[in-house]
Motif scaffolding. Sequence first.
Motif, PDB file in Angstrom:
ATOM      1  N   ASP A 230       7.577  11.521   2.848  1.00  0.00           N
ATOM      2  CA  ASP A 230       7.011  11.858   1.547  1.00  0.00           C
ATOM      3  C   ASP A 230       6.440  10.629   0.848  1.00  0.00           C
ATOM      4  O   ASP A 230       5.313  10.641   0.339  1.00  0.00           O
ATOM      5  CB  ASP A 230       8.071  12.506   0.650  1.00  0.00           C
ATOM      6  CG  ASP A 230       8.412  13.929   1.055  1.00  0.00           C
ATOM      7  OD1 ASP A 230       7.649  14.519   1.835  1.00  0.00           O
ATOM      8  OD2 ASP A 230       9.447  14.444   0.593  1.00  0.00           O
ATOM      9  N   GLU A 231       7.229   9.561   0.812  1.00  0.00           N
ATOM     10  CA  GLU A 231       6.777   8.356   0.121  1.00  0.00           C
ATOM     11  C   GLU A 231       5.603   7.716   0.841  1.00  0.00           C
ATOM     12  O   GLU A 231       4.652   7.231   0.211  1.00  0.00           O
ATOM     13  CB  GLU A 231       7.921   7.350  -0.019  1.00  0.00           C
ATOM     14  CG  GLU A 231       7.502   6.098  -0.770  1.00  0.00           C
ATOM     15  CD  GLU A 231       8.642   5.151  -1.074  1.00  0.00           C
ATOM     16  OE1 GLU A 231       8.383   4.140  -1.762  1.00  0.00           O
ATOM     17  OE2 GLU A 231       9.777   5.420  -0.627  1.00  0.00           O
ATOM     18  N   THR A 232       5.649   7.711   2.163  1.00  0.00           N
ATOM     19  CA  THR A 232       4.559   7.104   2.930  1.00  0.00           C
ATOM     20  C   THR A 232       3.247   7.846   2.699  1.00  0.00           C
ATOM     21  O   THR A 232       2.200   7.228   2.468  1.00  0.00           O
ATOM     22  CB  THR A 232       4.905   7.104   4.428  1.00  0.00           C
ATOM     23  OG1 THR A 232       6.186   6.504   4.630  1.00  0.00           O
ATOM     24  CG2 THR A 232       3.858   6.326   5.223  1.00  0.00           C
ATOM     25  N   VAL A 233       3.303   9.168   2.754  1.00  0.00           N
ATOM     26  CA  VAL A 233       2.102   9.973   2.510  1.00  0.00           C
ATOM     27  C   VAL A 233       1.585   9.732   1.095  1.00  0.00           C
ATOM     28  O   VAL A 233       0.368   9.601   0.879  1.00  0.00           O
ATOM     29  CB  VAL A 233       2.393  11.467   2.754  1.00  0.00           C
ATOM     30  CG1 VAL A 233       1.247  12.333   2.251  1.00  0.00           C
ATOM     31  CG2 VAL A 233       2.637  11.722   4.241  1.00  0.00           C
ATOM     32  N   ARG A 234       2.495   9.662   0.146  1.00  0.00           N
ATOM     33  CA  ARG A 234       2.078   9.412  -1.242  1.00  0.00           C
ATOM     34  C   ARG A 234       1.378   8.066  -1.362  1.00  0.00           C
ATOM     35  O   ARG A 234       0.315   7.963  -2.001  1.00  0.00           O
ATOM     36  CB  ARG A 234       3.290   9.457  -2.174  1.00  0.00           C
ATOM     37  CG  ARG A 234       2.946   9.152  -3.629  1.00  0.00           C
ATOM     38  CD  ARG A 234       4.179   9.174  -4.526  1.00  0.00           C
ATOM     39  NE  ARG A 234       5.179   8.186  -4.144  1.00  0.00           N
ATOM     40  CZ  ARG A 234       5.078   6.897  -4.444  1.00  0.00           C
ATOM     41  NH1 ARG A 234       4.027   6.423  -5.101  1.00  0.00           N
ATOM     42  NH2 ARG A 234       6.041   6.064  -4.076  1.00  0.00           N
ATOM     43  N   ARG A 235       1.931   7.039  -0.755  1.00  0.00           N
ATOM     44  CA  ARG A 235       1.330   5.708  -0.828  1.00  0.00           C
ATOM     45  C   ARG A 235      -0.039   5.683  -0.144  1.00  0.00           C
ATOM     46  O   ARG A 235      -0.980   5.047  -0.638  1.00  0.00           O
ATOM     47  CB  ARG A 235       2.265   4.668  -0.217  1.00  0.00           C
ATOM     48  CG  ARG A 235       3.486   4.356  -1.081  1.00  0.00           C
ATOM     49  CD  ARG A 235       4.475   3.468  -0.365  1.00  0.00           C
ATOM     50  NE  ARG A 235       5.627   3.139  -1.184  1.00  0.00           N
ATOM     51  CZ  ARG A 235       5.735   2.043  -1.954  1.00  0.00           C
ATOM     52  NH1 ARG A 235       4.734   1.186  -1.990  1.00  0.00           N
ATOM     53  NH2 ARG A 235       6.839   1.823  -2.652  1.00  0.00           N
ATOM     54  N   LEU A 236      -0.151   6.347   0.986  1.00  0.00           N
ATOM     55  CA  LEU A 236      -1.436   6.402   1.677  1.00  0.00           C
ATOM     56  C   LEU A 236      -2.474   7.150   0.837  1.00  0.00           C
ATOM     57  O   LEU A 236      -3.634   6.753   0.744  1.00  0.00           O
ATOM     58  CB  LEU A 236      -1.283   7.082   3.034  1.00  0.00           C
ATOM     59  CG  LEU A 236      -0.610   6.256   4.127  1.00  0.00           C
ATOM     60  CD1 LEU A 236      -0.298   7.133   5.336  1.00  0.00           C
ATOM     61  CD2 LEU A 236      -1.479   5.071   4.533  1.00  0.00           C
ATOM     62  N   THR A 237      -2.046   8.222   0.216  1.00  0.00           N
ATOM     63  CA  THR A 237      -2.964   9.040  -0.583  1.00  0.00           C
ATOM     64  C   THR A 237      -3.413   8.299  -1.839  1.00  0.00           C
ATOM     65  O   THR A 237      -4.603   8.287  -2.180  1.00  0.00           O
ATOM     66  CB  THR A 237      -2.294  10.361  -0.972  1.00  0.00           C
ATOM     67  OG1 THR A 237      -1.910  11.062   0.226  1.00  0.00           O
ATOM     68  CG2 THR A 237      -3.241  11.233  -1.771  1.00  0.00           C
TER      69      THR A 237
END
Length: 241
Positions: A227-234
Amino acid sequence: MCNPPTQYADPVDPALPKASLTLDLSRTALVVIDPQIDFMSPEGRSWGVVGESVTEQNLVPNLVRLFEAAKQAGITVAISPHYYFPHDHTWKVQGPAEMFQHAVGMFDRPGALTLDGFRGSGADFMPELKPYIEDGKTIICSTHKLYGPQSNDVVLQLRKQRVDQVILAGMAANLCVESHLRDLLEQGFEVAVVRDAVAGPKLPEGDGYHAALVNFRYIANALWDTDETVRRLTESAVVPA
């Protein structure tokens, strides 16, 4: 994200300082290790050893989300695969995990110069991940042989893309993932490990995922969930060239 099993929860009162990593997507890559049937599928040769952890971490769906986010963000994506050819089975020196892999035929291919029998074999990529891996843009590195990237071209490929930040995921947590992490850190990369996009073996010798998680907390520049990784990438997304 579901709460992790109690034995994997982070310490309530950690002693170590929290590392920080701010992504610069112009120099970031997603590196996925061994996204192959023998490691991640109930049809794979190691499922009896790793299946519980793969299921527990929701590994394959989480990898799909990481691939999707990485592609949308326009960052470099690289695969570090594991293959064994007939000449590898003549090794005179082997450790326990190598002996197991050779004994069950993990990642076996009939030769380095042929793809005969590759499709659908244990060495092939997970079907759910193929659309991202086989899109003509993903870097498929040469095979690593034991655990780390010292024997393949992962570092060369990343340097050629001017990458020095790596988001790391794949299999197995305490073997290839941790070995890639350690070598990349020694080479000067910043590395974030995605904790629920890795999994490990569970044997009487110990829980490989838990063993790796302890070391990730000690040495990784960041330890994120999907979740956090996707958020940071987005949030940091760039438009692909």
